[in-house]
Design a protein around this motif. Structure first.
Motif, PDB file in Angstrom:
ATOM      1  N   GLY A  19       0.813  -1.207   0.000  1.00  0.00           N
ATOM      2  CA  GLY A  19       0.000   0.000   0.000  1.00  0.00           C
ATOM      3  C   GLY A  19       0.849   1.261   0.000  1.00  0.00           C
ATOM      4  N   LEU A  20       1.923   1.247   0.767  1.00  0.00           N
ATOM      5  CA  LEU A  20       2.858   2.376   0.759  1.00  0.00           C
ATOM      6  C   LEU A  20       3.507   2.551  -0.608  1.00  0.00           C
ATOM      7  CD1 LEU A  20       4.643   2.101   4.217  1.00  0.00           C
ATOM      8  CD2 LEU A  20       2.946   3.781   3.475  1.00  0.00           C
ATOM      9  N   PHE A  21       3.845   1.437  -1.234  1.00  0.00           N
ATOM     10  CA  PHE A  21       4.432   1.477  -2.566  1.00  0.00           C
ATOM     11  C   PHE A  21       3.463   2.115  -3.557  1.00  0.00           C
ATOM     12  CE2 PHE A  21       4.951  -0.812  -6.658  1.00  0.00           C
ATOM     13  CZ  PHE A  21       6.167  -0.269  -7.038  1.00  0.00           C
ATOM     14  N   CYS A  26       1.567   6.925  -6.688  1.00  0.00           N
ATOM     15  CA  CYS A  26       0.555   7.963  -6.901  1.00  0.00           C
ATOM     16  C   CYS A  26       1.134   9.351  -6.666  1.00  0.00           C
ATOM     17  CB  CYS A  26      -0.642   7.735  -5.985  1.00  0.00           C
ATOM     18  SG  CYS A  26      -1.616   6.304  -6.434  1.00  0.00           S
ATOM     19  N   LEU A  27       1.955   9.489  -5.657  1.00  0.00           N
ATOM     20  CA  LEU A  27       2.583  10.777  -5.370  1.00  0.00           C
ATOM     21  C   LEU A  27       3.514  11.206  -6.502  1.00  0.00           C
ATOM     22  CD1 LEU A  27       3.045  13.099  -3.360  1.00  0.00           C
ATOM     23  CD2 LEU A  27       4.901  11.724  -2.382  1.00  0.00           C
ATOM     24  N   ILE A  34       1.634  17.857 -11.973  1.00  0.00           N
ATOM     25  CA  ILE A  34       1.686  19.251 -11.543  1.00  0.00           C
ATOM     26  C   ILE A  34       2.820  19.990 -12.263  1.00  0.00           C
ATOM     27  CG2 ILE A  34       2.229  20.746  -9.566  1.00  0.00           C
ATOM     28  CD1 ILE A  34       0.658  18.787  -7.827  1.00  0.00           C
ATOM     29  N   GLY A  35       3.914  19.302 -12.517  1.00  0.00           N
ATOM     30  CA  GLY A  35       5.070  19.925 -13.154  1.00  0.00           C
ATOM     31  C   GLY A  35       4.936  20.159 -14.643  1.00  0.00           C
TER      32      GLY A  35
END
Length: 52
Positions: A19-21, A26-27, A34-35
């Motif tokens: 889940g962290l992966f 996603c981040l 955004i960039g």
């Protein structure tokens, strides 16, 4: 990428680490989006190669 390593990572380290992966992926995707420059109403040639 996640479906390929999901079962192996979950078996080795647990579902929480997988889940962290996924959250990290996603981040990275969000920051990449955004960039990106806004191209609405602009010529793409100007966006890809700005004048010097």
């Amino acid at each position: 990428m996640p479906p390929l390593i999901g079962a192996t990572m979950t078996a080795a380290h647990g579902a929480f680490s997988f889940g962290l992966f996924l959250a990290l992926l996603c981040l990275v995707s969000l920051l990449s989006a955004i960039g990106l420059p806004q191209t609405r109403g602009r010529d793409l040639a100007d966006v890809l190669a700005p004048p010097r």
